[in-house]
Design an enzyme around this catalytic site. Structure first.
Site, PDB file in Angstrom:
ATOM      1  N   HIS A 210       4.197  -0.394  -3.644  1.00  0.00           N
ATOM      2  CA  HIS A 210       4.807  -1.457  -4.592  1.00  0.00           C
ATOM      3  C   HIS A 210       4.404  -1.335  -5.983  1.00  0.00           C
ATOM      4  CE1 HIS A 210       7.599  -2.948  -1.495  1.00  0.00           C
ATOM      5  NE2 HIS A 210       6.890  -3.504  -0.967  1.00  0.00           N
TER       6      HIS A 210
ATOM      7  N   HIS B 163       0.564  -0.303   1.725  1.00  0.00           N
ATOM      8  CA  HIS B 163       2.091  -0.649   1.474  1.00  0.00           C
ATOM      9  C   HIS B 163       2.267  -1.416   0.102  1.00  0.00           C
ATOM     10  CE1 HIS B 163       6.047  -2.252   3.167  1.00  0.00           C
ATOM     11  NE2 HIS B 163       5.874  -3.117   2.110  1.00  0.00           N
ATOM     12  N   GLU B 164       1.272  -2.390  -0.257  1.00  0.00           N
ATOM     13  CA  GLU B 164       1.405  -3.301  -1.378  1.00  0.00           C
ATOM     14  C   GLU B 164       1.091  -2.383  -2.674  1.00  0.00           C
ATOM     15  OE1 GLU B 164       3.158  -5.589  -1.300  1.00  0.00           O
ATOM     16  OE2 GLU B 164       3.325  -6.056   0.758  1.00  0.00           O
TER      17      GLU B 164
ATOM     18  N   HIS C  47       4.689   1.857  -7.941  1.00  0.00           N
ATOM     19  CA  HIS C  47       6.298   1.946  -8.218  1.00  0.00           C
ATOM     20  C   HIS C  47       6.349   1.107  -9.547  1.00  0.00           C
ATOM     21  CE1 HIS C  47      10.746   1.763  -6.623  1.00  0.00           C
ATOM     22  NE2 HIS C  47      10.652   2.405  -7.638  1.00  0.00           N
TER      23      HIS C  47
END
Length: 596
Positions: A392, A388-389, A395
């Site tokens: 980020h 998940h991180e 991105h």
């Protein structure tokens, strides 16, 4: 009792490389002086912007350089603090940079009002010129929100008042991360173990129901003891949001919050309405959970424990990295190469230590690589947190490398898409690789929990936020009783008759830090829905989808977030993405019902 390590006991290889931002605190302090000088250079442009294109361009250059340099200093100081929230020197650095932020905002306050004084036809002429190309989007956004811009005097006043506006969030952050403590939990052998923010969910995943119940009771009893104080801080935060919204001529805090990304209010209300209309699948899920756990009544402390019997498996951080890399290989070698770069070059602060900020996040400053904070405990949930991180982080990497500084920072509305897409790809990969029915059932259980905690629960949070902000805007005060009663009623509504809403759950609002960024949490639910749509396309090998997805990742804020998602064929102005995500939830639920 198990020992929680002090910061100095953590090996360097497991910590993030803050030296990639600044070699040391002395270098950081030197940069603060450069920032103050740049701030004065920007301020020297005051009153000159209407005189011509050259003056405007000069001011914009100063503004961009000032904010880029300040962002770097701000990130460094706060990440230093997050390593150990109780460290006095780090608190001092964070305080310094907070004060500097107010100064930067004050000297920048003239910019927007002066730009708006430039005649529209002249500004349109500037926007068409190549020298202004890097500032085109920035200037267009100022023009879009023209009706909410104020006089120069009022802008300067709001800039000064903003320090007071951040006070509730700062107070709550210190309380929740550094001050509040909880009674310990007895393990299976009767030995007391520390209860921390990070270990709470770990206890709720324990198969021993008494351990789960004790952790639940001890955590929320801790918050109950401070309910009146936290309510006062919560009320103050809602009031500051209402104040700034009113001063900027918005009809509500919700409208003000959504306008930053040009998000229609209908997106917010559609989300709540759509989830409310699809409560029946959640009731089915809870009834299945009750049956598989073999309990007569399902309590709030029973919702995180895996429903499927499985030996508690631990994953080393090395194993976690390989699992994530393998699952995300569908995004191509460029993407996985960047992942490996992050793993090898210390982008990540991995393990818990005394005083470390709870939770997990990705953050960083333009011009340097992203940073990820974890409190890795080795369970499956934390493997997904890594995926998940890093979603980020990459991105940010793609946006930073494709856009100039003012266009690089992506809007909050799309912030959870890449992270959740990574999770969806990981769960699919793990399910594809197992032949074991129990293993597959366990993984489906995990994925269904993502729907429950992200789509259903975050929508409930969004519903609660909307109600509380409306109460303040209607002249009410948010006391502990008001907050507790409203939260408890919504908890009963969203979990229904299949769940016992234990009395202590009425204090859950007191432990949600995201409420101090008003109207943030709904974007977890909308982002989750968009991510499910995009990951489905990627797994179906839709033609060109990986390149379209990279274009989305590279977009920053160069386009409205709604339009960025349309690059991947996802339209969040319609109810369909949320409805489609809920259909996926039902499909997995049906598969699980067949497996067990």
């Amino acid at each position: 009792m198990e020992h929680v390590k002090k910061r100095e006991e953590i090996s360097k290889e497991f910590t993030w490389a803050l030296e990639d931002l600044y070699q040391d605190q002395a270098a950081w302090s030197e940069d603060l002086e450069k920032i103050r000088k740049l701030a004065q250079e920007l301020y020297s442009c005051k009153g000159t912007l209407v005189e011509g294109a050259e003056n405007l361009k000069k001011a914009l250059n100063f503004y961009s350089e000032l904010n880029q340099r300040f962002e770097k200093a701000y990130v460094y100081a706060n990440q230093l603090l997050h390593q150990d929230m109780a460290n006095g020197e780090s608190q001092k650095c964070s305080g310094q940079v907070q004060v500097l932020m107010n100064q930067v905002n004050e000297v920048s306050a003239f910019l927007e009002p002066e730009i708006l004084k430039i005649p529209d036809e002249k500004l349109t002429e500037y926007l068409a010129d190549e020298p202004f190309s890097e500032y085109r989007r920035f200037l267009e956004e100022i023009l879009r929100t023209k009706e909410h811009s104020l006089s120069e005097e009022k802008e300067e006043l709001l800039a000064r008042v903003s320090e007071l506006g951040r006070a509730p969030s700062n107070i709550y952050g210190m309380f929740n991360n550094a001050d509040i403590t909880f009674q310990p939990v007895k393990d299976e052998n009767g030995n007391e173990q520390p209860l921390t923010q990070e270990r709470y969910v770990h206890y709720l995943e324990n198969k021993n129901r008494e351990i789960r119940k004790e952790a639940f009771t001890n955590l929320y009893s801790g918050y109950k003891g401070f309910a009146n104080t936290i309510a006062a801080v919560f009320d103050a935060n809602v009031r500051q949001a209402a104040f700034f919204a009113k001063e900027r001529k918005y009809s509500s805090s919700l409208e003000a919050a959504l306008d930053g990304g040009n998000i229609p209010i209908s997106v917010y209300t559609n989300l709540i309405r759509t989830v409310e209309e699809h409560q029946q699948p959640m009731q089915r899920y809870l009834e299945l959970r009750k049956r598989l756990l073999g309990v007569e009544q399902l309590h709030m402390y029973d919702v995180y424990v895996p429903m499927i019997e499985k030996t508690e498996k631990k994953y080393s951080f090395e194993e976690a990295k390989h699992m994530v890399l393998n699952a995300l290989s569908v995004l191509g070698s460029e993407y996985t190469g960047l992942l490996e770069k992050g793993f090898h070059e210390r982008w990540i602060d991995i393990y818990e230590n005394e005083g470390k900020r709870s939770g997990a996040y990705s953050w960083g400053a333009y011009g340097t690589h992203p940073y990820v904070l974890l409190n890795y405990q080795g369970n499956l949930n934390h493997v997904f947190t890594l995926a998940h991180e890093m979603g980020h982080a990459l991105h940010s990497w793609y946006s930073d490398h494709a856009q100039n500084y003012l266009n690089a920072g992506y809007r909050i509305f799309v912030a959870e898409v890449a992270s959740t897409c990574n999770e969806a790809l990981l769960i699919h990969d793990l399910m594809e690789k197992t032949e074991d029915k129990k293993e597959k059932a366990y993984l489906i259980n995990y994925f269904l929990e993502q729907f429950r905690t992200t789509l259903y629960r975050q929508t409930m949070f969004a519903h609660f936020e909307q109600e509380m902000h409306q109460k303040v805007e209607q002249g009410e005060t948010l006391t502990a009783d008001v907050l507790c009663d409203a939260y408890y009623a919504l908890n009963q509504k969203y979990y229904g008759e299949a769940m016992v809403s234990d009395d202590l759950i009425r204090y859950e609002w007191a432990r949600i830090p995201h409420f101090y960024t008003p109207f943030y949490v709904y974007q977890y639910a909308t982002g989750f829905s968009a991510a499910i749509a995009i990951s489905t396309k990627i797994l179906a090998k839709e033609e060109g989808i990986v390149e379209k997805y990279k274009a989305f990742l590279s977009g920053g804020c160069s386009m409205d977030p709604i339009d960025l998602l349309k690059l991947c064929g996802v339209d969040m102005e319609k109810k369909e993405p949320v409805e489609e995500a809920l259909k996926v939830f039902e499909q997995y639920l049906t598969e699980l019902e067949k497996l067990v």
